[in-house]
Every structure is written in structure tokens, then in C-alpha cells.
Scaffold this motif. Structure first.
Motif, mmCIF file in Angstrom:
data_model
loop_
_atom_site.group_PDB
_atom_site.id
_atom_site.type_symbol
_atom_site.label_atom_id
_atom_site.label_comp_id
_atom_site.label_asym_id
_atom_site.label_seq_id
_atom_site.Cartn_x
_atom_site.Cartn_y
_atom_site.Cartn_z
ATOM 1 N N ASN B 268 8.608 -0.181 -6.218
ATOM 2 C CA ASN B 268 7.418 -0.953 -6.575
ATOM 3 C C ASN B 268 6.132 -0.267 -6.148
ATOM 4 O O ASN B 268 5.049 -0.793 -6.355
ATOM 5 N N GLY B 269 6.256 0.880 -5.495
ATOM 6 C CA GLY B 269 5.058 1.630 -5.111
ATOM 7 C C GLY B 269 5.016 2.016 -3.654
ATOM 8 O O GLY B 269 6.051 2.185 -3.005
ATOM 9 N N LEU B 270 3.791 2.138 -3.172
ATOM 10 C CA LEU B 270 3.529 2.533 -1.797
ATOM 11 C C LEU B 270 3.902 1.391 -0.859
ATOM 12 O O LEU B 270 3.791 0.221 -1.240
ATOM 13 N N VAL B 271 4.342 1.739 0.355
ATOM 14 C CA VAL B 271 4.539 0.724 1.405
ATOM 15 C C VAL B 271 3.840 1.259 2.647
ATOM 16 O O VAL B 271 4.249 2.287 3.183
ATOM 17 N N LEU B 272 2.755 0.610 3.059
ATOM 18 C CA LEU B 272 1.977 1.150 4.172
ATOM 19 C C LEU B 272 2.248 0.414 5.480
ATOM 20 O O LEU B 272 2.285 -0.819 5.512
ATOM 21 N N PRO B 273 2.408 1.182 6.560
ATOM 22 C CA PRO B 273 2.502 0.538 7.883
ATOM 23 C C PRO B 273 1.132 -0.084 8.194
ATOM 24 O O PRO B 273 0.097 0.553 7.946
ATOM 25 N N PRO B 274 1.104 -1.309 8.728
ATOM 26 C CA PRO B 274 -0.163 -2.007 8.964
ATOM 27 C C PRO B 274 -1.212 -1.209 9.741
ATOM 28 O O PRO B 274 -2.405 -1.308 9.444
ATOM 29 N N VAL B 275 -0.795 -0.386 10.702
ATOM 30 C CA VAL B 275 -1.782 0.332 11.523
ATOM 31 C C VAL B 275 -2.679 1.237 10.682
ATOM 32 O O VAL B 275 -3.862 1.396 10.977
ATOM 33 N N ALA B 277 -3.030 0.860 7.214
ATOM 34 C CA ALA B 277 -3.258 0.247 5.904
ATOM 35 C C ALA B 277 -4.737 -0.139 5.772
ATOM 36 O O ALA B 277 -5.231 -0.937 6.556
ATOM 37 N N PRO B 278 -5.461 0.437 4.787
ATOM 38 C CA PRO B 278 -6.880 0.081 4.610
ATOM 39 C C PRO B 278 -7.044 -1.418 4.359
ATOM 40 O O PRO B 278 -8.036 -2.010 4.769
ATOM 41 N N ILE B 279 -6.079 -2.011 3.658
ATOM 42 C CA ILE B 279 -6.055 -3.463 3.491
ATOM 43 C C ILE B 279 -4.770 -3.948 4.158
ATOM 44 O O ILE B 279 -3.676 -3.586 3.727
ATOM 45 N N GLN B 280 -4.892 -4.754 5.203
ATOM 46 C CA GLN B 280 -3.677 -5.215 5.899
ATOM 47 C C GLN B 280 -3.124 -6.484 5.262
ATOM 48 O O GLN B 280 -1.922 -6.723 5.255
ATOM 49 N N ALA B 281 -4.020 -7.291 4.712
ATOM 50 C CA ALA B 281 -3.572 -8.499 4.014
ATOM 51 C C ALA B 281 -4.483 -8.755 2.818
ATOM 52 O O ALA B 281 -5.700 -8.581 2.914
ATOM 53 N N VAL B 282 -3.878 -9.127 1.702
ATOM 54 C CA VAL B 282 -4.672 -9.479 0.520
ATOM 55 C C VAL B 282 -4.449 -10.966 0.222
ATOM 56 O O VAL B 282 -3.314 -11.458 0.246
ATOM 57 N N LYS B 317 -7.911 -11.451 -13.511
ATOM 58 C CA LYS B 317 -6.543 -11.012 -13.805
ATOM 59 C C LYS B 317 -5.553 -12.106 -13.386
ATOM 60 O O LYS B 317 -5.854 -12.926 -12.515
ATOM 61 N N SER B 318 -4.357 -12.084 -13.972
ATOM 62 C CA SER B 318 -3.343 -13.097 -13.625
ATOM 63 C C SER B 318 -2.771 -12.831 -12.235
ATOM 64 O O SER B 318 -2.755 -11.676 -11.782
ATOM 65 N N PRO B 319 -2.278 -13.895 -11.560
ATOM 66 C CA PRO B 319 -1.644 -13.678 -10.255
ATOM 67 C C PRO B 319 -0.523 -12.632 -10.334
ATOM 68 O O PRO B 319 -0.427 -11.767 -9.466
ATOM 69 N N GLY B 320 0.283 -12.671 -11.376
ATOM 70 C CA GLY B 320 1.377 -11.711 -11.518
ATOM 71 C C GLY B 320 0.868 -10.274 -11.537
ATOM 72 O O GLY B 320 1.429 -9.394 -10.869
ATOM 73 N N TRP B 321 -0.206 -10.032 -12.280
ATOM 74 C CA TRP B 321 -0.793 -8.696 -12.333
ATOM 75 C C TRP B 321 -1.251 -8.278 -10.946
ATOM 76 O O TRP B 321 -1.012 -7.159 -10.501
ATOM 77 N N LYS B 322 -1.889 -9.228 -10.236
ATOM 78 C CA LYS B 322 -2.391 -8.922 -8.893
ATOM 79 C C LYS B 322 -1.243 -8.627 -7.919
ATOM 80 O O LYS B 322 -1.334 -7.713 -7.098
ATOM 81 N N PHE B 323 -0.160 -9.396 -8.022
ATOM 82 C CA PHE B 323 0.990 -9.146 -7.134
ATOM 83 C C PHE B 323 1.452 -7.692 -7.275
ATOM 84 O O PHE B 323 1.608 -6.973 -6.279
ATOM 85 N N SER B 324 1.658 -7.240 -8.531
ATOM 86 C CA SER B 324 2.136 -5.865 -8.764
ATOM 87 C C SER B 324 1.129 -4.839 -8.244
ATOM 88 O O SER B 324 1.507 -3.822 -7.658
ATOM 89 N N GLU B 325 -0.149 -5.107 -8.502
ATOM 90 C CA GLU B 325 -1.202 -4.165 -8.120
ATOM 91 C C GLU B 325 -1.192 -3.905 -6.608
ATOM 92 O O GLU B 325 -1.231 -2.758 -6.164
ATOM 93 N N TYR B 326 -1.132 -4.980 -5.817
ATOM 94 C CA TYR B 326 -1.188 -4.793 -4.361
ATOM 95 C C TYR B 326 0.151 -4.335 -3.791
ATOM 96 O O TYR B 326 0.207 -3.759 -2.709
ATOM 97 N N GLU B 327 1.229 -4.600 -4.531
ATOM 98 C CA GLU B 327 2.508 -3.993 -4.148
ATOM 99 C C GLU B 327 2.427 -2.483 -4.350
ATOM 100 O O GLU B 327 2.815 -1.714 -3.478
ATOM 101 N N MET B 328 1.905 -2.072 -5.507
ATOM 102 C CA MET B 328 1.733 -0.640 -5.781
ATOM 103 C C MET B 328 0.906 0.017 -4.681
ATOM 104 O O MET B 328 1.197 1.122 -4.240
ATOM 105 N N LYS B 329 -0.122 -0.694 -4.197
ATOM 106 C CA LYS B 329 -0.993 -0.118 -3.164
ATOM 107 C C LYS B 329 -0.424 -0.244 -1.747
ATOM 108 O O LYS B 329 -1.040 0.200 -0.785
ATOM 109 N N GLY B 330 0.744 -0.883 -1.633
ATOM 110 C CA GLY B 330 1.425 -0.922 -0.347
ATOM 111 C C GLY B 330 0.824 -1.851 0.684
ATOM 112 O O GLY B 330 1.081 -1.694 1.881
ATOM 113 N N VAL B 331 0.009 -2.819 0.245
ATOM 114 C CA VAL B 331 -0.616 -3.757 1.187
ATOM 115 C C VAL B 331 0.484 -4.543 1.913
ATOM 116 O O VAL B 331 1.311 -5.184 1.268
#
Lengths: 411, 411
Positions: B268-275, B277-282, B317-331
Motif C-alpha cells: 500500500n506504499g510507504l510505512v514511516l516510523p513515527p519519529v 514521519a513528517p505527518i504523525q497523524a492525519v 476528495k472522498s474519504p476512500g481516496w484520502k485513506f489510500s493517499e495517506y497510506e501511500m505516504k506512510g502516515v
């Protein structure tokens, strides 16, 4: 500094350990003390850029010759002063690359790839990097072949938005200079002849040096849509029509360190405003071999270090040597403490800007030092503002102008 | 990622907006999201460098050909892959300058000027900059012609001190990788053939990628006094005798971002460790047009923003689109909140690493998110460690070795 301002300047750069010469013509080494000042300036600017929604990015340091040539005025302005890379390893390159003198062309190419719709605007990007301009005569921090700077590059939907951004960033520079560097500035607009190569309007902040000369301290440019036309940066607006973007760029460099030296410095060396002083207070133990002196000094250091940038000099140099050394480095406050002070539960604070001494109780040492630092910061700005105003004359005609120039030798 | 790991990697770099290609062969544009990760890595390393007494400095980006040639092994290692500047403006330079591939030679020249006595030692300098190595095949973050890095350069009075420093910095890299990047590493020593050009010993930390390949993630070199001899860097020791200094250098680069992608990423994309992560929570408001949803989401955002890096997506944008987007970015954490949640005084937290959902009370939203972030950070390190250990096999002889290689296709 009254006799030979240029020599005084160069001496401070060397003696305060700000920079050193390198074997590459016109390039300098920014030494740790100078770099620490730059880091604090970066922090002050960075905070303001972030608050106004700007993001950092990094572009390549090379620009292909053909890309540099896309905007006519821009290439005419910069091509004569760029460094050219012609070989990679043993191979001759098919196309020469210049080391970026500024990065408008690279940002334009990127913007043309990533901007499609009004939803993609504005783009508010900033880059911290070094740039190269092949200069004939150089002086540390003021004009060097390579220098550190930031360059902001933004893209907007309308001319008005670009103009607002241009002025916003000019104001941010002015605010940072006044509040952090204690340097008042005069904002102005460049003439057509002096404006940035490719810009529609160039704004500048100018500050007044001790010797009566003005120093361009930061600039902000509105490009209108001229680069957008040259690089074909278009977007679909809200009415579904294709339109060119409007762009700005703005920059400030390590030249600001040169301004700090020439605005606040005196015959004892650098004088740093506390906000950008890498060391805000230095503790000098007196008769440090006597029992309890080092312990007490160390205790004060840990108390002050909780909120301030503090150092303690326990080297075997004499107190007199240390006093001169930290005066040369422009440390705002010196704290002296010896056996008698400890008995009396006190310390002596000496301020760098006026040389005034004050004996204070150790019970309130944190607040005493902080108050003094605030006072120094305000006083430096006040003095610099008075100096700026004192050097402004009004001439209604050319005769008065000539008379003023002749009669005032500091002009 | 199971089918074409290389393609999966490149897709993530592009789709998560980490980097973009430029028109300069082998050079990439580090986009704001990628640069923000780099800024966090810089912060983590910078903190550790400062705690161990290192100072930042800036050296010129150019090295005269004659300076590069002073140390025999060093020039042999680097000369074949440097970019050469031959012209400044219209003038041909008397001597070619290379764009630094690394800065040992510049630091050596500076050290020979500023080091005189044992009192001047150690010198513990670090530089953040970009370097250029003319590479034939390049991949974003892993191997590019220009890349961002830090290079530490130190000078010491004895070989032992230099060796201690070399190991200290190797340990700092290892510590940063584990604690901040959630990447366990294996420390090792390079063979003579693989060590840095001019070094006496080269140490490395290697991390294990998802596809079973090791990635060199940082290196630390002990130069003994070989550079000091080539550059004549001497000091007067405590017995008043002239002696050569002992040096080290150590570096880590934006390649670490490549490691983050390849160690933690999934389909599903990037997975960033919180330390880092530019965005820790969306925060994603559900049915955001309904009364009270945006107000409540905004309120949660300001509460969380006090201690965390939080963003809220209120785009159309739809919630579904947003879910994928921030998953891709590893938030690491997604917070969903809609009208029903608000009525029940709750929100849904979804963790990026496992996809698990959890409904939590808004009364304790700060501590719930922080606990979850800690848990994610620990879980990523645990998973990476298991993956590393699972891919380690012992072979006592060549037959076993061949058998293991053949039977395990992820090797």
C-alpha cells in the motif's frame, strides 16, 4: 575602524573565528562560530517561512546550458558569471552544466511538470543551499564566489497573489532583521536597470553600515508570468481555461553576517545581538584555583543553561586574556565570579554593548541575565536606528546635495 | 513488491511525492515530503553529534585538482568519478576544480592551517552539504550523481583517540537507525579492497532490505596519520615534540530514506516510523458537510498539534481516496471522525503498520494517539529485527552455503 574600516572588517572576520580563506579563489571557509550564527539566522527565517506555509525542497546544483538559456534576460544576467562543468570523470559532457548561480530555471522546469490545475496552487517552496557566482573581487560574507543562502520560489494563480507574496516576504526579511539581528532596514524598489535578471519588479531591504554605506540585505522579486511563458507553466483555472502562473522568488544569504559585523561591531571586535549570539553569556571564574570557585561557576552554568546558550571558560589563560577574547567574539554578557563574590552571594555582569558592569545577587541570576540580554537586544536596535536616521539627509536640489556630501565625511 | 521489487521502489518514490526526476542525468529533486523526512533525520543525527561535542562548519564545494592529488589512494579512488569545472564565466581556469565528491582534502588543508598545539585538539567538525559523484547507473536516494549528506572530519592527538572516535560515530549511526528509523543494523569492518580511498580502517553499518539485500547505511573511517603526512598536519605535543595528527571521517546520506522505504514499506506504499514521519497523524473528517464535524475535527487537531505533527484533510476528495493517499505516504496513524462518533464522544484510530482499527474516547485522545505511535515505532523495529534474523543463515562449508542459497529464493 575609524581609520580603515575595510581592514577592521577583515580583522574581525579572522580574529572572531568567523571565517577563513581557502585555496580556492574567492571561496571562504565558514568556521564553527560563524556557522553557528548562520544556523541561528536560518532558525529565525525558517520559523517565519513555516508560519507562512512555505515548504523546503532540494533541487540539483547543476543547470544544463539549454535550460539556463530559456529566459532571455535571465541568461544575459547570469551566464557571464557562472562556473561551467564540462567533464564528468574522464568523459566530456554532451552539454555543459553550470553550477547554479540561482535556481529559477530549475524550479520553473519542475513547476511545469507538477502544476496542472488551480488546485495545485499556490506552490510555496524554499531551498537552503549554496550558489556560485564567479566574482572578480571578493570579501568574506559580503561577496564570495560561493555563498550560502536560501532561495524561495513560488507560483500563484494571479498577478495580485504573486505581488502579495513578494511584499509578504520582503516584510518577513525586514521583521527578521529588526527583531533578530537588531538591524533596522529601509524597504525600497529597484530601478529597471538594477532589478533581478528576468524580474518584473525587484524589492530590496537596505541596511546602514557604520561607515555610512548601505548594504543590500535581502531581495524579493515578482516575475509576473514572464518565466511561466518561457517555460510553459500553465494551469487550468476555475473556469476551466488555460492560464500561465505568476511567480516570485526571494533570497537572503550569509551576507547578513557581514551586516551584523558592520552595524554593531566596535574597536574591541564583534558585538552580537543576543537572539543570534551562539554564546549569549560566558562565565569567567576569577582565581579559579581557589576552593569553591569552579564548583559555584559550574552550578551557575547549569542554572543558566536551562534557558540560555552559555559557556564557561576554565582554561589556564588569564582572566584579562579571556575578557578580550569574548569581547572580540561579541558575546553579549560576561559573568565574572571569584571568591569574594561567592562569599557575598553575588556575581558581576558586564554587558558587551556598553561595557557597563553590574553586581547582582546569585539568587536571581537567571532573571538578571535574561533581563540584561533583552536590554542589550533593544539597545542595539535603538543605537542602529539612531545611526541610520543620523545618516539620512534631505536635499531638494543638486547644490544642497553636493554641499551635504562635502560637509559630511561619513557619507 | 513480491513480483518486481525495483519497480515497486521507484513507484513509491514517485507516488509518495518523495522525489522527482530532473533533466540533469542522475540528479533528483527532493520534494517537500521527502525533504521533511531528511530534515527529521538531520535533527536526530545533529542532536547526537552535538551531545558528543561536534561543531558544524562549511567548506567550499570546489577542490583544486592539485589538492585532490595530494593523497595518492584518495585521488585514485575518487578522480574517475568527479565533475570538473573548467571555466568561470568566459575565462578558462588556470587549474581545473572538481566539485567535491567528499571533503577530506579541504578539511586537511584547513587543519594544517589551524592546528598548532595539543591544546588545539581534538577538532570535531561536521558538515551538512551535497556532494557529486559521476555515477553510471542511478536510483533515487540509493545512488544519485548529486546527493545530500553529512560528513564528519576530526583530528586527534593519538591513534587510540581516533579509533575511539571512529567507533563512537559508528555507534551513533547504529543508535539513530534503531531508535529513529526503526532499522536494526549489523556493524562490520570493510575488507582492504572495499575500504574508503585513503583510510586505514573502514567500518560500516548494514541494514537488511525486504528483498533480502543488504544496504550500506553509513560508514566511519579511521585514517590513522596517512592524510596528516600527505598534508603535513602537525602539532606540538605535551612534551614539546612535533607529531602528526590522527584523523577520522564518517558520513550518512539521503540513502537512509531509501532504506526506510525498503525496510518498512508494503504494497500500500510507504510505512514511516513515527519519529521521522513528517505527518504523525492525519485527521480525516467523515461526512464533513454535516454540522459540527469540521468544528470537532479542528478542535482535535489543535489539541494533538500541541505535541505532535498533525494534519487534517478537508479537501473535497472522498474519504476512500484520502485513506489510500495517506497510506501511500506512510502516515503512522489515521484518525477518522464522523457525526456518529461525535455523538458518542469517540474517534476511530487506524494504524498504518498493521491496519488495525480502534475506537477511543475523545477525552483521552492525546494519550491514545501517543501510545499508539510508540507502539507502532516499537512494532516496526521488532518486525524489521525479525526479518533481519530470519534472513541470516550459517554455513560452515561451501556445500552448505550453496544449498542455502539455492533453497532460499529470498536471498
Amino acid at each position: 575602524m575609524e581609520d580603515d574600516f575595510a581592514q577592521w572588517y577583515t580583522d574581525i572576520v579572522k580574529k572572531a573565528d568567523l571565517a577563513d580563506y581557502s585555496s580556492i579563489k574567492g571561496c571562504m571557509i565558514v568556521r564553527p562560530y560563524g556557522y553557528a550564527i548562520w544556523d541561528l539566522i536560518k532558525e529565525e527565517l525558517g520559523k517565519r517561512f513555516k508560519e507562512t506555509g512555505h515548504e523546503n525542497i532540494y533541487m540539483p546544483m547543476f543547470i544544463p546550458e539549454s535550460l539556463l538559456q530559456k529566459e532571455k534576460d535571465h541568461v544575459e544576467g547570469f551566464a557571464p558569471e557562472v562556473a561551467w562543468v564540462t567533464h564528468g570523470g574522464k568523459e566530456k559532457l554532451a552539454e555543459r552544466l553550470c553550477v547554479r548561480p540561482t535556481s529559477e530555471t530549475l524550479f520553473c522546469e519542475h513547476y511545469s511538470n507538477i502544476i496542472q490545475s488551480y488546485r495545485d496552487l499556490p506552490k510555496l517552496y524554499n531551498q537552503w543551499c549554496s550558489v556560485v557566482r564567479w566574482e572578480k573581487t571578493t570579501r568574506p560574507f559580503l561577496r564570495t564566489t560561493e555563498f550560502l543562502w536560501q532561495e524561495g520560489h513560488t507560483a500563484h494563480a494571479t498577478y495580485e497573489e504573486a505581488q502579495d507574496e513578494t511584499i509578504r516576504m520582503l516584510n518577513i526579511y525586514a521583521d527578521m532583521c529588526e527583531k533578530a539581528l537588531a538591524i533596522p532596514v529601509i524597504k525600497g524598489k529597484k530601478t529597471d536597470k538594477e532589478k533581478f535578471a528576468g524580474a518584473s519588479e525587484t524589492y530590496t531591504i537596505e541596511s546602514m553600515m557604520y561607515d555610512g554605506k548601505a548594504l543590500q540585505s535581502a531581495t524579493s522579486h515578482n516575475f509576473s508570468n514572464s518565466f511561466a511563458k518561457a517555460f510553459d507553466i500553465t494551469f487550468t483555472d476555475k473556469n476551466n481555461e488555460l492560464s500561465y502562473v505568476y511567480q516570485t522568488s526571494w533570497g537572503a544569504s550569509t551576507r547578513l553576517i557581514g551586516a551584523l559585523i558592520m552595524v554593531h561591531g566596535d574597536n574591541n571586535g564583534l558585538v552580537l545581538p543576543p537572539v543570534v549570539a551562539p554564546i549569549q553569556a560566558v562565565i569567567i571564574p576569577i582565581a579559579q584555583h581557589k576552593e569553591g570557585v569552579l564548583d559555584k561557576s559550574g552550578e551557575i552554568k547549569s542554572r543558566l543553561s536551562k534557558t540560555l546558550r552559555v559557556t564557561m571558560d576554565t582554561s589556564d589563560k588569564s582572566p584579562g586574556w579571556k575578557f578580550s577574547e569574548y569581547e572580540m567574539k561579541g558575546v553579549p554578557v560576561r559573568l565574572e565570579i571569584g571568591p569574594k563574590d561567592i562569599d557575598a552571594n553575588q556575581a558581576v555582569l558586564v554587558r558587551r554593548d556598553t561595557g557597563e558592569k553590574k553586581t547582582v545577587s546569585l539568587d536571581f541570576i537567571e532573571s538578571e541575565v535574561i533581563e540584561l540580554l533583552c536590554d542589550i537586544q533593544n539597545n542595539l536596535l535603538k543605537k542602529a536606528r539612531e545611526s541610520l536616521e543620523r545618516k539620512i539627509y534631505k536635499a531638494e536640489d543638486i547644490t544642497t546635495f553636493e554641499k551635504i556630501i562635502t560637509e559630511n565625511k561619513d557619507l
